[in-house]
Design a protein around this motif. Structure first.
Motif, mmCIF file in Angstrom:
data_model
loop_
_atom_site.group_PDB
_atom_site.id
_atom_site.type_symbol
_atom_site.label_atom_id
_atom_site.label_comp_id
_atom_site.label_asym_id
_atom_site.label_seq_id
_atom_site.Cartn_x
_atom_site.Cartn_y
_atom_site.Cartn_z
ATOM 1 N N PRO A 81 63.156 43.145 -32.068
ATOM 2 C CA PRO A 81 63.036 43.066 -33.527
ATOM 3 C C PRO A 81 62.935 41.649 -34.072
ATOM 4 O O PRO A 81 62.409 41.446 -35.167
ATOM 5 C CB PRO A 81 64.306 43.768 -34.030
ATOM 6 N N ASP A 82 63.433 40.675 -33.313
ATOM 7 C CA ASP A 82 63.365 39.284 -33.751
ATOM 8 C C ASP A 82 62.318 38.497 -32.986
ATOM 9 O O ASP A 82 62.337 37.264 -32.987
ATOM 10 C CB ASP A 82 64.742 38.621 -33.590
ATOM 11 N N GLY A 83 61.404 39.187 -32.330
ATOM 12 C CA GLY A 83 60.368 38.522 -31.563
ATOM 13 C C GLY A 83 60.785 38.293 -30.129
ATOM 14 O O GLY A 83 61.926 38.555 -29.736
ATOM 15 N N PRO A 84 59.864 37.792 -29.313
ATOM 16 C CA PRO A 84 60.117 37.695 -27.868
ATOM 17 C C PRO A 84 61.169 36.680 -27.469
ATOM 18 O O PRO A 84 61.609 36.678 -26.318
ATOM 19 C CB PRO A 84 58.742 37.326 -27.298
ATOM 20 N N HIS A 85 61.601 35.805 -28.389
ATOM 21 C CA HIS A 85 62.681 34.871 -28.066
ATOM 22 C C HIS A 85 64.056 35.443 -28.424
ATOM 23 O O HIS A 85 65.074 34.839 -28.098
ATOM 24 C CB HIS A 85 62.483 33.547 -28.806
ATOM 25 N N GLY A 86 64.075 36.580 -29.094
ATOM 26 C CA GLY A 86 65.341 37.173 -29.526
ATOM 27 C C GLY A 86 65.846 38.216 -28.552
ATOM 28 O O GLY A 86 65.221 38.525 -27.537
ATOM 29 N N ARG A 87 66.984 38.785 -28.889
ATOM 30 C CA ARG A 87 67.569 39.808 -28.036
ATOM 31 C C ARG A 87 66.846 41.141 -28.221
ATOM 32 O O ARG A 87 66.291 41.424 -29.272
ATOM 33 C CB ARG A 87 69.054 39.961 -28.354
ATOM 34 N N ALA A 88 66.900 41.935 -27.156
ATOM 35 C CA ALA A 88 66.306 43.267 -27.209
ATOM 36 C C ALA A 88 67.194 44.186 -28.031
ATOM 37 O O ALA A 88 68.361 43.893 -28.302
ATOM 38 C CB ALA A 88 66.138 43.808 -25.801
ATOM 39 N N GLN A 89 66.618 45.300 -28.433
ATOM 40 C CA GLN A 89 67.364 46.319 -29.176
ATOM 41 C C GLN A 89 67.244 47.652 -28.450
ATOM 42 O O GLN A 89 66.161 48.038 -28.015
ATOM 43 C CB GLN A 89 66.828 46.448 -30.596
#
Length: 601
Positions: A81-89
């Motif tokens: 949800p926060d793009g490929p640098h963020g954590r998965a959901q």
């Protein structure tokens, strides 16, 4: 524990808890699951695998820390949800309320594909907005909607070929459930959905696979750097990762087909090529689920073994792009002969590719400086196994200004090209907006968040076109939001002037292709092209039908060679107000096409 998972897992539910598994042979001492900010040590398995069962609600954010390092996204994340640098959901894809229980797919033989880019298909640039235009595609008469890549990439805008999270759906497009809604809506209208997927490389920004293990190898190289590790040490896990990626798109999103990007860059010296593994997995899934599924490859090898059945020693891919057909059509319509178009300026090049998909079939390619390709045996491969086009995202978007054929080719000549494509023995593919000769270009655009990378892309694009004499000001800035806006379709055009007229022409051609089996038949052995003494004037025989073409600058009379000598045959489609068959002959003015066939079938 000694058992080994077969694939990476993104929070699979098991008995009230979730099982997280990840292949991380790069970890030397530990892997922790970070779940909503709390770290949980994972248990090592054999072969570099780690696992943990833990309660986790849908929507929880998670990632993995290797050897106490930073939290990284899940290599098999279904949602970022926060793009490929963020954590998965955590997301439960199996809870979507599907309404397509009776859907069994479409037959590739006789089908027409429509390629579109979600971000520029509508002003909103989302999957949900694209649903609102599906009825247009139904009315047009296409069968398969092909989406350009939707895997997550940094930024909001891009073509999608720099994706870095192969299992996820780009959040600005709406995320994974939006893709499920789109497919469900398409099936409800009788449309199949294909998705373009990229396995030959990942983008330069956000590629965390390298942190987990040997997903790439320097044993082979591609235009994007090191190749995916398909045949080196630890390649079994990499291959299983890619096979599961293929299966998950088709299973979890009810997709009907995948278009595999540039398979010639999947370097694999294994006895069983990874493409054959894909084919086996998809055939098994299709049998299990009970609906038709297809794999379509982009390949520049001109090797019919790609689409030859496994029983006959081929790789078993269902179809492949036939760029030679595009090149032959493009040169004939535009007169352009630079670069790889040069060989297609040869006499009768167009006639050649209208009867067989490979112009280079064991013949010398000037552009490559070597012999290229292998001839197609029509007894082993049907014409529908070759996807042909007048325009594609590549052939339009990689031009300096992204100009479509409609920007330079007159209406009548463009209509002739459409008729040749849509009466061909191949599987035709249209590029979004082509059907109404859209005025909007489709340019190369990016939204890289890394400043240095963004500048490198700008500079590379400018250098590329500087060799052709273009100045910096002539080359659209791929990072400029205006480049995306100018590439977005103007749907108001469909009811205007020649746009409306072209749309009517495409609809008529597609309706004729559906109603006249000869015009959609893929038996290449039955296709005959009769040239005339006038270059650019010829007749294509399609069973009891004839497609008469005049791309010259003079009037011509063409003998049709109809089986009944013209008796009982009528003009089915023409650009002109009055055209008649007289003694098995047609009179054609410049830039004309006439389709002739039996009065009824």
């Amino acid at each position: 524990m000694s058992q080994k998972p077969s694939i990476a897992s993104a929070g699979t539910r098991t008995d009230g808890a979730r099982e997280f598994t990840v292949w991380a042979p790069a970890a030397t001492t530990s892997v922790d699951l970070d779940l909503d900010g709390t770290r949980h040590p994972m248990e090592p398995l054999t072969g570099g695998w780690w696992t943990l069962r833990v309660p986790a609600e849908e929507g929880a954010r998670y990632g993995y820390s290797l050897d106490g390092g930073p939290v990284l996204p899940d290599p098999a994340a279904r949602r970022l949800p926060d793009g490929p640098h963020g954590r998965a959901q955590v997301v439960d894809l199996d809870t979507f309320p599907w309404t397509d229980a009776g859907w069994t797919g479409v037959d590739l033989q006789g089908a027409t594909i429509y390629e579109l880019h979600i971000g520029t298909f509508t002003d909103e640039g989302t999957l949900d907005a694209a649903i609102g235009r599906l009825d247009h595609l139904v009315d047009l008469g296409v069968d398969i909607v092909e989406l350009m890549p939707v895997a997550s990439f940094p930024g909001a805008h891009g073509w999608g070929y720099d994706g870095v999270a192969p299992f996820s759906v780009h959040e600005p497009y709406g995320g994974p459930t939006a893709l499920q809604r789109f497919v469900d809506a398409a099936h409800g209208r009788g449309l199949a959905v294909a998705l373009d997927v990229v396995h030959n490389h990942l983008g330069p920004d956000g590629n965390y696979l390298l942190s987990y293990g040997p997903y790439f190898t320097d044993r082979h190289h591609t235009p994007w750097g090191a190749a995916v590790n398909l045949d080196g040490p630890s390649s079994d896990e990499v291959r299983a990762y890619l096979v599961e990626n293929v299966v998950s798109w088709l299973r979890d999103y009810h997709l009907d087909a995948l278009r595999l990007d540039a398979v010639h860059e999947l370097h694999d010296d294994s006895a069983v090529h990874v493409l054959e593994s894909f084919s086996v997995a998809v055939d098994d899934l299709a049998e299990e689920i009970g609906r038709r599924m297809y794999l379509i490859a982009e390949s520049d090898r001109n090797d019919p073994r790609t689409v030859t059945s496994r029983d006959l020693g081929g790789l078993g891919i269902d179809a492949q792009w036939a760029d030679d057909v595009h090149h032959g059509l493009h040169v004939a319509l535009t007169g352009e002969s630079q670069g790889y178009y040069s060989d297609f300026a040869a006499p009768h090049a167009l006639e050649t590719v209208l009867a067989s998909p490979f112009f280079h079939a064991g013949t010398y390619s000037t552009f490559r400086g070597r012999t290229h390709g292998r001839a197609v045996d029509p007894t082993r491969v049907d014409g529908s196994a070759f996807v042909a086009s007048l325009q594609t995202h590549d052939q339009v978007g990689n031009r300096r200004s992204g100009d479509r054929l409609s920007a330079t080719v007159p209406f009548r000549r463009l209509a002739v090209g459409a008729a040749l494509l849509l009466t061909s023995p191949y599987t035709p593919m249209l590029f979004m907006g082509e059907e109404w000769a859209a005025s909007t270009p489709w340019q190369y655009f990016t939204d890289h968040t890394d400043v240095d990378l963004a500048q490198a892309v700008r500079d590379g694009r400018r250098r590329e076109f500087a060799t052709h004499g273009w100045t910096e000001e002539d080359v659209p800035d791929p990072q400029d939001a205006a480049t995306v806006r100018v590439s977005t379709l103007h749907w108001s055009e469909v009811d205007e002037g020649e746009h409306e007229r072209m749309l009517g022409w495409y609809r008529a051609l597609l309706a004729l292709r559906r109603s006249r089996p000869d015009l959609g038949a893929g038996n290449l052995a039955d296709v005959r092209v009769e040239s005339s003494p006038v270059p650019g004037a010829f007749v294509v025989a399609r069973g009891a039908h004839r497609v008469a073409v005049n791309l010259s600058d003079q009037d011509v009379d063409l003998g049709l060679g109809l089986p009944d000598g013209g008796t009982g045959s009528v003009v089915l489609l023409t650009l002109d107000a009055t055209t008649t068959v007289e003694e098995d002959t047609l009179h054609l003015t410049p830039d004309s096409v006439v389709v002739v066939g039996p009065a009824s079938e």
